[in-house]
Design a protein around this motif. Structure first.
Motif, short mmCIF file in Angstrom:
data_model
loop_
_atom_site.label_atom_id
_atom_site.label_comp_id
_atom_site.label_asym_id
_atom_site.label_seq_id
_atom_site.Cartn_x
_atom_site.Cartn_y
_atom_site.Cartn_z
N GLY A 51 0.82 -1.21 0.00
CA GLY A 51 0.00 0.00 0.00
C GLY A 51 0.86 1.26 0.00
O GLY A 51 0.55 2.23 -0.69
N LEU A 52 1.95 1.25 0.76
CA LEU A 52 2.84 2.42 0.80
C LEU A 52 3.39 2.71 -0.59
O LEU A 52 3.44 3.86 -1.03
CB LEU A 52 3.99 2.18 1.78
N TYR A 53 3.78 1.64 -1.31
CA TYR A 53 4.28 1.81 -2.68
C TYR A 53 3.18 2.41 -3.57
O TYR A 53 3.42 3.35 -4.33
CB TYR A 53 4.74 0.46 -3.25
N TRP A 54 1.97 1.87 -3.45
CA TRP A 54 0.88 2.32 -4.31
C TRP A 54 0.53 3.79 -4.05
O TRP A 54 0.30 4.57 -4.98
CB TRP A 54 -0.35 1.42 -4.11
N HIS A 55 0.51 4.18 -2.77
CA HIS A 55 0.23 5.58 -2.45
C HIS A 55 1.34 6.50 -2.98
O HIS A 55 1.08 7.62 -3.39
CB HIS A 55 0.08 5.78 -0.94
N PHE A 56 2.57 5.98 -2.96
CA PHE A 56 3.69 6.77 -3.49
C PHE A 56 3.51 7.03 -4.99
O PHE A 56 3.74 8.14 -5.47
CB PHE A 56 5.02 6.05 -3.22
N VAL A 57 3.08 5.99 -5.72
CA VAL A 57 2.84 6.15 -7.16
C VAL A 57 1.78 7.22 -7.39
O VAL A 57 1.88 8.04 -8.30
CB VAL A 57 2.43 4.78 -7.78
N ASP A 58 0.76 7.22 -6.55
CA ASP A 58 -0.30 8.23 -6.60
C ASP A 58 0.28 9.62 -6.31
O ASP A 58 0.00 10.60 -7.00
CB ASP A 58 -1.35 7.84 -5.55
N LEU A 59 1.14 9.68 -5.30
CA LEU A 59 1.74 10.95 -4.88
C LEU A 59 2.61 11.56 -6.00
O LEU A 59 2.59 12.77 -6.22
CB LEU A 59 2.57 10.69 -3.63
N VAL A 60 3.33 10.70 -6.71
CA VAL A 60 4.17 11.20 -7.82
C VAL A 60 3.29 11.84 -8.89
O VAL A 60 3.63 12.90 -9.44
CB VAL A 60 5.00 10.04 -8.43
N TRP A 61 2.13 11.23 -9.15
CA TRP A 61 1.22 11.78 -10.16
C TRP A 61 0.74 13.17 -9.77
O TRP A 61 0.42 14.00 -10.62
CB TRP A 61 0.03 10.82 -10.36
N MET A 62 0.69 13.46 -8.45
CA MET A 62 0.27 14.78 -7.98
C MET A 62 1.24 15.87 -8.45
O MET A 62 0.92 17.05 -8.43
CB MET A 62 0.19 14.80 -6.44
N PHE A 63 2.47 15.47 -8.84
CA PHE A 63 3.42 16.43 -9.40
C PHE A 63 3.47 16.34 -10.92
O PHE A 63 3.64 17.34 -11.60
CB PHE A 63 4.82 16.18 -8.81
N VAL A 64 3.33 15.12 -11.45
CA VAL A 64 3.40 14.94 -12.91
C VAL A 64 2.22 15.65 -13.59
O VAL A 64 2.41 16.34 -14.60
CB VAL A 64 3.41 13.43 -13.27
N PHE A 65 1.03 15.49 -13.06
CA PHE A 65 -0.16 16.07 -13.71
C PHE A 65 -0.06 17.60 -13.84
O PHE A 65 -0.21 18.14 -14.95
CB PHE A 65 -1.44 15.65 -12.97
N PRO A 66 0.22 18.34 -12.75
CA PRO A 66 0.31 19.80 -12.94
C PRO A 66 1.52 20.24 -13.76
O PRO A 66 1.41 21.14 -14.59
CB PRO A 66 0.39 20.35 -11.50
N LEU A 67 2.68 19.60 -13.54
CA LEU A 67 3.90 20.09 -14.20
C LEU A 67 3.98 19.69 -15.67
O LEU A 67 4.39 20.49 -16.51
CB LEU A 67 5.15 19.59 -13.45
N ILE A 68 3.61 18.47 -15.99
CA ILE A 68 3.73 18.01 -17.38
C ILE A 68 2.49 18.33 -18.20
O ILE A 68 2.59 18.65 -19.39
CB ILE A 68 4.00 16.48 -17.41
#
Lengths: 202, 93
Positions: A179-196
């Protein structure tokens, strides 16, 4: 003196299990990897005055909003799975994990649909059909591709963990680490979506 | 579970705010600052609640976060070169 007496062993650092400490160490390393990729994108964007903004609100940003909602929802279903596992409710745990896998697969499908559409328009990691620097495609496909690989790996690992839980080989601790890994993948998207995506709307 | 649903709704609201900011056609620097600030709030919510750092020892959370923050701060020297390239375009041969 026996060799084993030379090694001082202490209780678990920070009061967490080795498994949890291990996955957190991986997450820190992976966070720095994504940070380096996003920094490279920022560097290339600033250094290239002919940077092209490839996205329009429809369909790219609408698709991105859908992907974000799907991924955030998958984090919630993963929380449901961890809570159910800790409460000893095996059937509910497997249902929550099934929902998480479905949402992860849906995210990957939406992402691939977007990639296919862009490739159809002539975008490549080394070619920009709008005439600006080709680095736009290079940074887009590299960053989103790295994230997509993490999502696909996550779905496979969740399936593996679900099978192990069903057969009684894994315990809730294994699921919490996943679950920690999966939430991390979600967290990364929180930066990819606005920046990219959002920073590249025309 | 109720607490996590509230956090999830909060994260969705922040995504909505990011989209509204984008549609407002702000200057790129202002938009970047706004989006980064919102992304950091989202990351904090995810770390504290979904990843349970709120319930771990503070020394554990600080060790992990400081490791990433220090590395990211050290990477920041690249911007000087990016702006150099932007302003010192080489003349064509």
């Amino acid at each position: 003196m026996a060799e084993s007496t030379l090694v001082v062993r202490e209780p678990s650092p920070f009061g967490v299990t080795s498994r949890k400490l291990g996955i957190w160490m991986f997450i820190v390393a992976d966070a720095v990897t994504f940070a380096a990729v996003l920094f490279a994108y920022g560097y290339m964007r600033i250094a290239n005055p002919d940077w092209t903004r490839p996205f329009t609100f429809w369909p790219t940003i609408v698709n991105g909003i859908g992907m974000t909602i799907v991924l955030l929802s998958s984090s919630l279903t993963m929380i449901g799975a961890v809570l159910a596992a800790q409460a000893g409710r095996k059937a509910a745990t497997l249902r929550w994990l099934g929902a998480t896998m479905l949402l992860g697969a849906l995210f990957a499908a939406l992402h691939l649909r977007e990639w296919i559409a862009m490739i159809g328009e002539g975008w490549r990691p080394f070619r920009n059909p709008l005439g600006g620097t080709p680095l736009v495609g290079a940074t887009f496909f590299t960053t989103t591709g790295l994230h997509l690989v993490h999502v696909v790996v996550g779905v496979v690992v969740i399936g593996f963990i679900a099978l192990g839980l069903r057969r009684g080989r894994f315990d809730p601790g294994h699921l919490e680490a996943t679950g920690l890994y999966w939430h991390f993948v979600d967290l990364v998207w929180m930066f990819v979506f606005p920046l990219i995506y959002l920073m590249n709307v025309r | 579970m109720r607490r996590y649903v509230i956090v999830w709704l909060g994260l969705l609201a922040i995504v909505g705010l990011e989209v509204i900011l984008t549609l407002a056609h702000l200057p790129p620097g202002v938009l970047l600052a706004g989006l980064l600030a919102l992304a950091l709030i989202e990351a904090a919510l995810g770390l504290l609640f979904f990843m349970h750092l709120r319930y771990e020892r503070r020394s554990f959370a600080l060790s992990l976060i400081l490791a990433v923050v220090i590395t990211v701060v050290l990477m920041d020297h690249i911007w000087l070169d990016a702006f150099r390239l932007l302003h010192q375009r080489l003349t064509k041969p």
